[in-house]
Design an enzyme around this catalytic site. Structure first.
Site, mmCIF file in Angstrom:
data_model
loop_
_atom_site.group_PDB
_atom_site.id
_atom_site.type_symbol
_atom_site.label_atom_id
_atom_site.label_comp_id
_atom_site.label_asym_id
_atom_site.label_seq_id
_atom_site.Cartn_x
_atom_site.Cartn_y
_atom_site.Cartn_z
ATOM 1 N N GLU A 172 0.922 -1.143 0.003
ATOM 2 C CA GLU A 172 -0.068 -0.075 -0.015
ATOM 3 C C GLU A 172 0.778 1.170 -0.076
ATOM 4 O O GLU A 172 0.513 2.122 0.706
ATOM 5 C CB GLU A 172 -1.172 -0.138 1.092
ATOM 6 C CG GLU A 172 -1.820 -1.335 1.205
ATOM 7 C CD GLU A 172 -2.935 -1.185 2.518
ATOM 8 O OE1 GLU A 172 -2.503 -0.420 3.259
ATOM 9 O OE2 GLU A 172 -3.673 -2.252 2.393
ATOM 10 N N ASN A 215 1.951 -5.190 -3.223
ATOM 11 C CA ASN A 215 0.780 -5.333 -2.774
ATOM 12 C C ASN A 215 -0.094 -4.180 -2.529
ATOM 13 O O ASN A 215 0.353 -3.239 -1.888
ATOM 14 C CB ASN A 215 0.822 -6.584 -1.737
ATOM 15 C CG ASN A 215 -0.566 -7.110 -1.387
ATOM 16 O OD1 ASN A 215 -1.318 -7.704 -2.165
ATOM 17 N ND2 ASN A 215 -0.942 -6.865 -0.331
ATOM 18 N N HIS A 251 -10.312 -6.618 -1.670
ATOM 19 C CA HIS A 251 -11.167 -6.345 -0.762
ATOM 20 C C HIS A 251 -12.327 -5.802 -1.533
ATOM 21 O O HIS A 251 -12.409 -4.645 -1.554
ATOM 22 C CB HIS A 251 -10.938 -5.570 0.537
ATOM 23 C CG HIS A 251 -9.613 -6.261 1.233
ATOM 24 N ND1 HIS A 251 -9.840 -7.558 1.980
ATOM 25 C CD2 HIS A 251 -8.182 -5.954 1.558
ATOM 26 C CE1 HIS A 251 -8.632 -7.820 2.641
ATOM 27 N NE2 HIS A 251 -7.637 -6.921 2.388
ATOM 28 N N GLU A 280 -5.902 -11.096 -0.841
ATOM 29 C CA GLU A 280 -6.786 -10.888 0.147
ATOM 30 C C GLU A 280 -8.359 -10.727 -0.251
ATOM 31 O O GLU A 280 -8.901 -9.882 0.470
ATOM 32 C CB GLU A 280 -6.290 -9.484 0.955
ATOM 33 C CG GLU A 280 -4.843 -9.607 1.253
ATOM 34 C CD GLU A 280 -4.339 -8.290 1.930
ATOM 35 O OE1 GLU A 280 -5.272 -7.549 2.654
ATOM 36 O OE2 GLU A 280 -3.223 -7.964 2.094
ATOM 37 N N ASP A 282 -11.897 -10.913 -0.229
ATOM 38 C CA ASP A 282 -13.305 -11.084 0.661
ATOM 39 C C ASP A 282 -14.443 -10.181 -0.132
ATOM 40 O O ASP A 282 -13.963 -9.101 -0.716
ATOM 41 C CB ASP A 282 -13.215 -10.923 1.983
ATOM 42 C CG ASP A 282 -12.530 -9.648 2.391
ATOM 43 O OD1 ASP A 282 -12.448 -8.684 1.575
ATOM 44 O OD2 ASP A 282 -12.086 -9.706 3.613
HETATM 45 C C1 XIL Z 1 -6.116 -6.698 8.353
HETATM 46 C C2 XIL Z 1 -6.254 -7.695 9.323
HETATM 47 O O1 XIL Z 1 -7.035 -8.569 8.683
HETATM 48 C C3 XIL Z 1 -6.864 -7.329 10.841
HETATM 49 O O2 XIL Z 1 -6.761 -8.532 11.660
HETATM 50 C C4 XIL Z 1 -5.849 -5.950 11.376
HETATM 51 O O3 XIL Z 1 -6.547 -5.871 12.369
HETATM 52 C C5 XIL Z 1 -5.751 -5.067 10.321
HETATM 53 O O4 XIL Z 1 -5.297 -5.580 9.184
HETATM 54 N N1 XIL Z 1 -4.681 -4.575 3.770
HETATM 55 C C6 XIL Z 1 -3.896 -5.596 4.252
HETATM 56 C C7 XIL Z 1 -3.985 -6.671 5.468
HETATM 57 O O5 XIL Z 1 -2.807 -5.649 3.635
HETATM 58 O O6 XIL Z 1 -2.729 -6.704 6.227
HETATM 59 C C8 XIL Z 1 -5.063 -6.064 6.291
HETATM 60 O O7 XIL Z 1 -5.407 -6.937 7.212
HETATM 61 C C9 XIL Z 1 -6.515 -5.771 5.436
HETATM 62 C C10 XIL Z 1 -6.260 -4.805 4.567
#
Ligand code: XIL
Length: 367
Positions: A172, A215, A251, A280, A282
């Site tokens: 990020e 990422n 996400h 990641e 979801d």
């Molecule tokens: C999130 C985790 O799922 C949580 O448990 C934590 O409190 C905060 O981070 N982008 C990312 C991940 O790269 O590391 C993040 O994960 C979600 C967004």
């Protein structure tokens, strides 16, 4: 009083663990005897999940999921052939004090992965978030900070040399507008943008075989942010910096349209001879007042999961596809997005949603 509370608690438990009757039927499943995601996956394809622990979990009324929930561990081993520590390799977790590392949980995950023939995605080495206080509040000179980062990368990547297949070296680093995060990201702010290339060089030195990634979220489409990565990666590669991959977190939310150009976007990075990945995934949604998703929402969610996977499967270099947790029981979504949830492919009780079957049959079709 007590029984009323019990009824409410029971209702909540049921609401969170079972779909409405109308949504139970799974779409036609072509996976045949391939009863798990990993057995349905094409050869060489990695289907992964985040491993729950640390981060938001520490404020929840349950013990550490990875070490304490035996059913969780069973599903984790059975369904996936890739794992990503959700928080356990982040700075605040693995390097909580200056000069002190906390490798226990990361070691346990790496050991579990080996026992279960899973690869590991390391997450993450350079980020603006979840850094320990000693680092963010410390009063370091530029030379000291640079040495702190170098030492961290050499130590962490070195410890898992040969055991972590891909590292999210930089997480990020751009805003949605495509600008480097020059104020939020301590490394870029204090050391300048050149530190990004150094981070990749150090990681490569520590483990020459690990694939090193950029990422980010909101880079599923061709947009200002993914364009910024495209330009930066081209430049770094031309300068010989060991960058090997670009990954989209994915996400997603049903409140937004599906990123239709995901395949086209990944493909342009693949054309730079880069590995690509979904890291990641979801798919969250605004829940109705009942707290239970509607049949239409579940259907649409399955569709988002399916299309994300299908896009990855169509891109030659997209060989790693990770969902950010597999059960709503431990999802970060309700904690971070008010009124939203049900973002994963399984209910609290590990019952499979349509999204799960959509992933499995899509994998099986390409096997
Ligand atoms: C999130 C985790 O799922 C949580 O448990 C934590 O409190 C905060 O981070 N982008 C990312 C991940 O790269 O590391 C993040 O994960 C979600 C967004």
């Amino acid at each position: 009083m007590r029984s009323a509370r019990l009824v409410i608690a029971l209702f909540a438990a049921v609401a969170l663990s079972a779909p409405p009757a109308s949504a139970v039927s799974a779409p036609p499943d072509v996976s045949g005897h391939k009863q798990t995601l990993r057995s349905a996956a094409p050869k060489g394809f990695h289907i992964g999940t985040a491993v729950a622990g640390g981060g938001h979990h520490e404020n929840q009324p349950y013990p550490d999921p990875f070490t304490s929930d035996s059913e969780y561990r069973k599903v984790l081993a059975a369904e996936f052939n890739s794992v990503s520590p959700e928080n356990q390799m982040k700075w605040e977790y693995i390097h909580p004090e200056r000069g002190r590392y906390n490798f226990g949980m990361a070691d346990a995950i790496v050991r579990f992965a080996k026992q279960n023939r899973q690869v590991v995605r390391g997450h993450t080495l350079m980020w603006h978030s979840q850094n320990p206080e000693w680092l963010e509040q410390g009063d370091f000179t530029a030379a000291e900070l640079r040495e702190i980062l170098r030492e961290h990368i050499m130590t962490v990547v070195g410890r898992y040399k040969g055991k972590v297949q891909q590292w999210d070296v930089a997480n990020e680093i751009f805003t949605d507008a495509g600008a480097l995060r020059t104020t939020e990201n301590i490394w870029i702010r204090e050391l300048g943008p050149g530190i990004v290339a150094d981070a990749f060089r150090w990681a490569h030195q520590a483990d020459p075989k690990a694939k090193l990634f950029f990422n980010d979220y909101n880079v599923e489409s061709v947009n200002a942010k993914s364009d910024a990565y495209y330009a930066l990666i081209k430049e770094l590669r031309a300068a010989g910096v060991p960058v090997h991959g670009f990954s989209a977190q994915a996400h997603l939310s049903l409140d937004y349209g599906f990123p239709d150009d995901l395949e086209r976007n990944l493909k342009r990075f693949a054309d730079l001879r880069l590995e690509t990945a979904i890291t990641e995934l979801d798919v969250r949604m605004t829940l109705p007042a009942s707290g239970v998703p509607t049949a239409a929402q579940l259907q649409q969610q399955a569709d988002y999961y399916q299309r994300t996977l299908a896009a990855c499967l169509k891109v030659r270099t997209c060989k790693s596809f990770t969902i950010w947790g597999f059960t709503d029981k431990y999802s970060w979504v309700p904690v971070f997005f008010q009124g939203q949830g049900a973002a994963t492919v399984m209910w609290n009780d590990f019952g499979r949603k349509q999204a799960y079957y959509a992933l499995r049959s899509t994998l099986a079709k390409r096997a």
